[in-house]
Design an enzyme around this catalytic site. Structure first.
Site, PDB file in Angstrom:
ATOM      1  N   HIS A 179      21.394   8.389  35.446  1.00 49.42           N
ATOM      2  CA  HIS A 179      20.678   9.320  36.325  1.00 49.42           C
ATOM      3  C   HIS A 179      19.771  10.209  35.482  1.00 49.42           C
ATOM      4  O   HIS A 179      20.106  10.564  34.351  1.00 49.42           O
ATOM      5  CB  HIS A 179      21.674  10.172  37.119  1.00 49.42           C
TER       6      HIS A 179
ATOM      7  N   GLU B 284      14.120   6.336  40.934  1.00 48.27           N
ATOM      8  CA  GLU B 284      14.043   7.758  41.275  1.00 48.27           C
ATOM      9  C   GLU B 284      12.914   8.398  40.477  1.00 48.27           C
ATOM     10  O   GLU B 284      13.090   8.696  39.294  1.00 48.27           O
ATOM     11  CB  GLU B 284      15.379   8.468  41.020  1.00 48.27           C
TER      12      GLU B 284
END
EC number: 5.3.1.1
Length: 250
Positions: free
Chosen positions: A94, A166
């Site tokens: 992430h 993302e």
């Protein structure tokens, strides 16, 4: 036909009791979902949430893990620990892990391989910064991450992998890539994977969009041919909002 997957990343939110309350609210709201539903609570809540979701269609994911089996890695979580708890997914790479904790592609590649050894489906996050997008190097940045993070995996593992694209500039900022921008970039991701592992594996791989996904935006995103779901941050902390995203097709 790829089955959609909606995953909620709670990040460092919700105590165990708060997380259990959220799950109890969520269960009836997503019971008839046509997609795979995943919630990713903080590590300390994993055991309780796995038990609370037994017998339901909600699967549980971790937000991170180490690439070693065990050892002197204070504060870390071993893959075998997650497997023993009944965790099914693990978020890897992430942008917050890359940015704040110095995670690099070499270590992420080790984590990817270790996840498969322990029956964990990785949700690999890739993305570019605002500076990189404005410099028009998005594709170069993503191609490098893909090549390094997926190196040495098998075609079968690639088919099982979930990638979450993302755009870092859209996380928690309220900014969202347009559905056309997201589709174009995710199509590039799939093409890059196909170049490495073949079209069949790339076609089976599910690719999510992550970056301020909301109930108001999910329908348009999911109408795109290459977008297979969402990695949801803030909106996953409210049962009604997360359920509205999960039930995007209703």
């Amino acid at each position: 036909m790829r089955k959609a997957i909606i995953a909620g990343n709670w990040k460092m939110n919700n105590t165990i009791s708060q997380g259990l309350k959220l799950v109890e609210e969520l269960k009836p709201l997503v019971a008839d979902a046509n997609c795979d539903v995943v919630v990713c609570p903080p590590t300390l809540a994993l055991d309780a949430v796995v038990k609370a979701t037994e017998g339901t269609n909600i699967k549980v994911g971790a937000q991170n893990m180490h690439f070693e089996e065990s050892g002197a890695f204070t504060g870390e979580t071993a893959p075998a620990m997650l497997e023993e708890l009944g965790v099914k997914y693990v978020i890897l790479g992430h942008s917050e892990r890359r940015q704040y904790f110095g995670e690099n592609d070499a270590d992420l590649n080790k984590k990817m391989k270790k996840a498969f050894e322990h029956n964990l489906t990785p949700i690999l996050c890739i993305g570019e910064t605002l500076e990189e997008r404005e410099a028009d190097v998005t594709e170069e940045v993503l191609a490098k991450q893909i090549k390094l993070d997926l190196a040495g995996l098998t075609e079968a593992q690639i088919a099982e992998t979930v990638i979450a694209y993302e755009p870092i500039w859209a996380i928690g900022t309220g900014k969202t890539a347009t559905s056309d921008q997201a589709e174009e970039t995710i199509a590039f991701v799939r093409k890059t994977v196909a170049g490495m592992f073949g079209a069949e594996a790339a076609e089976k791989m599910r690719i999510q969009y992550g970056g301020s996904v909301k109930p108001a935006t999910i329908k348009e995103q999911m109408a795109k041919p290459n977008i297979d779901g969402g990695l949801i941050g803030g909106a996953s902390l409210k049962a009604a909002d997360f359920a509205a995203i999960v039930n995007f097709d209703k």
